[in-house]
Design an enzyme around this catalytic site. Structure first.
Site, mmCIF file in Angstrom:
data_model
loop_
_atom_site.group_PDB
_atom_site.id
_atom_site.type_symbol
_atom_site.label_atom_id
_atom_site.label_comp_id
_atom_site.label_asym_id
_atom_site.label_seq_id
_atom_site.Cartn_x
_atom_site.Cartn_y
_atom_site.Cartn_z
ATOM 1 C CE LYS A 14 31.395 44.864 44.897
ATOM 2 N NZ LYS A 14 31.897 45.158 43.575
ATOM 3 N NE ARG A 91 31.666 39.308 37.780
ATOM 4 C CZ ARG A 91 32.680 40.090 38.013
ATOM 5 N NH1 ARG A 91 32.935 40.513 39.228
ATOM 6 N NH2 ARG A 91 33.466 40.480 37.040
ATOM 7 N NE ARG A 241 42.739 45.009 35.511
ATOM 8 C CZ ARG A 241 41.430 44.828 35.615
ATOM 9 N NH1 ARG A 241 40.613 45.233 34.664
ATOM 10 N NH2 ARG A 241 40.922 44.205 36.660
#
Ligand code: ADP
Length: 399
Positions: A14, A91, A241
């Site tokens: 991204k 990131r 999760r």
């Protein structure tokens, strides 16, 4: 400064190209299915139509080459020369105990990133690949790493230690790290601005609720506790999760079902959470639709989800000795009025005077409590890319 922000996953990248001076995203997009002959690049310049290109993109270097080419392209681009990219901000998921803040990427930093691969075997390798590719393609342009973990790394030992032999922490660095740090930092700072009070004097609970969900206790400008732990599996219930549970449960399931380590890992990370309980979906919109149609399992999943968020608001108020503000962010936190309402119901004892009407009509950054509410509750859209761009600018300017 014009900063290219890259978030590199194993098969996707991204990107956002941000002008920090004007605080605008000049273009953003994504490359998906890297490694396949039918990879897809979607690119959205701020002032023109979105475009979609399909082609063979076999690795991260080629993917970033495409991104640079489309930023430069005559019809869809936003720059004329590569040199208009002043810096690249990456990131990076796991900074381990090494990084307590964002850093300029040097050979030494690259080595430390590689040393941390064991802590995030799925996420750090593609982050590193992205950095190497960007270095190769944009040789003299400075690169900065911004870590998901660094905002939480100053947590006190009583918050980060697990109740296991201390030697295991020393030997394998098994401790709570926490993630989504860029988002928790951004929205807590924004909350302080909205309250017109110094960040360093506030007790703020932040709830980042997206596909992955985590909360943080931000006390006097620092994260003092957070729900995710050694990995992003701990804490809140998430799309797929499990979040918190008795560790014996997994040993018991492994024995009963004859699961291997990798199967157990998949069960907890991919088939649990909202999808696990509801059997319907990992997507909160679909869960809410199913609840509205009377689906009982979806309702149970929804209730477990909101109950845990509520429970941690109380826990963190206790941990900080009070609470001045609660912030909702992330896809669910920003968009689900029902989740926000359920979390904040019966919280008057804590000082939350919730405003239903404001909650049902949110726009941008806004308060959803009555004007006199002792504790303010905010909906603040997160902007991790902007934080990465601003950190990058700061670090590059100081070097
Ligand atoms: P990621 O963690 O992958 O960045 P997002 O922050 O975009 O994900 O959050 C995705 C989640 O937000 C999904 O569960 C999605 O259903 C939920 N979401 C998005 N819009 C809404 C909405 N209007 N109502 C409820 N949930 C929503």
């Amino acid at each position: 400064m014009k900063v290219l922000v890259l978030n590199c996953g194993s098969s996707s990248i991204k990107y956002q190209f941000i002008d920090t001076k004007l605080s605008i995203t000049l273009a953003k997009g994504m490359v998906e299915r890297i490694g396949m002959s039918s990879a897809v690049l979607t690119h959205q310049p701020h002032d023109r139509e979105k475009i979609r290109i399909v082609g063979e993109i076999l690795d991260h270097t080629i993917a970033i080459e495409y991104v640079i080419a489309v930023l430069l392209s005559k019809n869809h681009g936003v720059i004329k020369d590569k040199n208009e990219i002043d810096a690249v901000g990456h990131r990076v998921v796991h900074g381990g105990e090494t990084f307590s803040g964002s850093v300029l990427i040097t050979d030494e930093v690259m080595k430390a990133l590689k040393d941390n691969i064991e802590l995030a075997p799925l996420h750090n390798p593609p982050n590193i690949k992205g950095i190497q590719a960007a270095k190769e393609l944009l040789k003299d342009i400075p690169q900065v790493g911004v870590f998901d973990t660094s905002f939480h790394i100053g947590m006190p030992p009583h918050a980060y230690l697990y109740g296991i032999p201390y030697e295991l922490y020393k030997k394998y660095k098994i401790r709570r790290y926490g993630f989504h740090g860029t988002s928790h930092r951004y929205v807590s700072q924004r909350a302080a601005i909205l309250m017109n009070k110094p960040f360093e004097q506030l007790k703020i609970v932040t709830a980042h609720l997206g596909n992955g969900c985590s909360m943080a206790a931000v006390c006097n400008g620092k994260s003092v506790d957070t729900t995710m732990g050694f990995t992003p599996l701990e804490g809140l219930l998430m799309g797929t999760r499990s979040g918190d549970m008795d560790p014996s449960v997994i040993l018991y399931i492994m024995a009963k079902e004859g699961l291997s380590l990798s199967e157990a890992n998949t069960l907890l990370n991919k088939h649990s959470g909202l999808i696990g309980i509801s059997g319907e979906s990992s997507d909160m919109r679909e869960i809410e639709e199913a609840v509205a149609e009377g689906n009982k399992k979806a309702k149970m999943a929804f209730d477990v989800f909101t109950y845990r968020v509520k429970k941690y608001v109380g826990a963190y108020a206790a941990a900080m000795g009070g609470i001045d503000a609660l912030v909702f962010t992330g896809g669910i936190g920003e968009n689900s009025s029902l989740v926000r309402k359920n979390v904040c119901s019966n919280m008057e004892f804590l000082g939350i005077d919730f405003d239903d009407e404001l909650n049902n009509n949110v726009k941008g950054e806004c308060s959803i409590t009555k004007p006199d509410s002792k504790v303010k509750v905010f909906r603040i859209p997160t902007n991790e890319e902007l934080v990465i761009a601003l950190d990058t600018e700061k670090i590059v300017s100081n070097n």
